[in-house]
Design a protein around this motif. Structure first.
Motif, mmCIF file in Angstrom:
data_model
loop_
_atom_site.group_PDB
_atom_site.id
_atom_site.type_symbol
_atom_site.label_atom_id
_atom_site.label_comp_id
_atom_site.label_asym_id
_atom_site.label_seq_id
_atom_site.Cartn_x
_atom_site.Cartn_y
_atom_site.Cartn_z
ATOM 1 N N LEU A 10 0.943 -1.183 -0.145
ATOM 2 C CA LEU A 10 0.058 0.113 -0.094
ATOM 3 C C LEU A 10 1.073 1.275 0.032
ATOM 4 O O LEU A 10 0.570 2.352 -0.706
ATOM 5 N N ALA A 11 1.842 1.543 0.974
ATOM 6 C CA ALA A 11 2.893 2.330 0.853
ATOM 7 C C ALA A 11 3.611 2.627 -0.476
ATOM 8 O O ALA A 11 3.587 3.831 -1.138
ATOM 9 N N ALA A 12 3.972 1.588 -1.021
ATOM 10 C CA ALA A 12 4.689 1.581 -2.327
ATOM 11 C C ALA A 12 3.780 2.326 -3.337
ATOM 12 O O ALA A 12 3.956 3.000 -4.258
ATOM 13 N N GLY A 13 2.348 1.811 -3.232
ATOM 14 C CA GLY A 13 1.357 2.027 -4.186
ATOM 15 C C GLY A 13 1.267 3.661 -3.888
ATOM 16 O O GLY A 13 0.852 4.423 -5.030
ATOM 17 N N VAL A 14 1.040 4.387 -2.949
ATOM 18 C CA VAL A 14 0.634 5.495 -2.557
ATOM 19 C C VAL A 14 2.052 6.447 -2.992
ATOM 20 O O VAL A 14 1.837 7.465 -3.554
ATOM 21 N N GLY A 18 1.809 9.382 -6.591
ATOM 22 C CA GLY A 18 2.226 10.605 -6.626
ATOM 23 C C GLY A 18 1.558 11.146 -5.335
ATOM 24 O O GLY A 18 1.914 12.398 -5.121
ATOM 25 N N LEU A 19 0.820 10.547 -4.614
ATOM 26 C CA LEU A 19 -0.021 11.179 -3.317
ATOM 27 C C LEU A 19 1.168 11.608 -2.080
ATOM 28 O O LEU A 19 1.003 12.335 -1.501
ATOM 29 N N GLY A 20 2.080 10.817 -2.149
ATOM 30 C CA GLY A 20 3.314 10.692 -1.249
ATOM 31 C C GLY A 20 4.012 12.022 -1.514
ATOM 32 O O GLY A 20 4.282 12.653 -0.481
ATOM 33 N N GLN A 21 4.270 12.263 -2.693
ATOM 34 C CA GLN A 21 4.947 13.517 -3.136
ATOM 35 C C GLN A 21 4.173 14.831 -2.785
ATOM 36 O O GLN A 21 4.750 15.715 -2.234
ATOM 37 N N VAL A 22 2.974 14.624 -2.839
ATOM 38 C CA VAL A 22 1.861 15.818 -2.624
ATOM 39 C C VAL A 22 1.875 16.088 -1.109
ATOM 40 O O VAL A 22 2.228 17.229 -0.846
ATOM 41 N N LEU A 23 1.862 15.021 -0.475
ATOM 42 C CA LEU A 23 1.690 14.953 1.061
ATOM 43 C C LEU A 23 3.127 15.657 1.566
ATOM 44 O O LEU A 23 3.104 16.390 2.389
ATOM 45 N N GLY A 24 4.060 15.153 1.039
ATOM 46 C CA GLY A 24 5.444 15.759 1.310
ATOM 47 C C GLY A 24 5.731 17.179 1.155
ATOM 48 O O GLY A 24 6.279 18.143 1.783
ATOM 49 N N GLY A 25 5.242 17.632 -0.124
ATOM 50 C CA GLY A 25 5.321 18.910 -0.441
ATOM 51 C C GLY A 25 4.440 19.827 0.601
ATOM 52 O O GLY A 25 4.628 20.871 0.995
ATOM 53 N N ILE A 26 3.203 19.293 0.747
ATOM 54 C CA ILE A 26 2.437 20.120 1.782
ATOM 55 C C ILE A 26 3.102 20.177 2.838
ATOM 56 O O ILE A 26 3.031 21.450 3.724
#
Length: 128
Positions: A10-14, A18-26
């Protein structure tokens, strides 16, 4: 053989979606906004800058504070009778010059005509 757990998949899929990059940017933007906000709060607590009339002013004279204008001339070397040497501790500690209120003559201020040459100038440096 797939040995990844369901959470890892699930973590690899997130992350891949691109959801991980968006959350990191926020999170990064939130940290930067917090840093600016904290900087403004600290700056507001500091004292105000002085007004132009509160600034220090130069003295009425043309000289800068602490500036001195004096002329230096070589100190006379003490002479001996020729039988005794003059030891370094017998010399004055002023560095070989003394102050004078009279400006040096134009002839003394000029260089004696010997060209010392500069580094890389091609000259011998001995007045030749």
């Amino acid at each position: 053989m797939n040995t990844l757990s369901a959470a890892e998949v699930l973590a690899a899929g997130v992350w891949q979606s691109g959801l991980g990059q968006v959350l990191g940017g926020i999170v990064l933007v939130a940290i930067l906004i917090g840093a600016f906000w904290l900087g403004y709060r600290i700056r507001d607590r500091e004292s105000d800058t002085p007004k132009p009339e509160e600034q220090p002013h130069r003295p009425e004279t043309d000289q800068l504070p602490g500036e001195m204008s004096e002329y230096r001339r070589p100190e006379e070397m003490p002479h001996t009778d020729g039988e005794h040497r003059l030891m370094p501790y017998q010399l004055k500690k002023s560095g070989g010059t003394e102050t004078s209120t009279d400006p040096p003559s134009e002839e003394k201020r000029k260089w004696g005509g010997i060209s010392s040459g500069g580094f890389g100038s091609g000259g011998t440096g001995h007045g030749d």
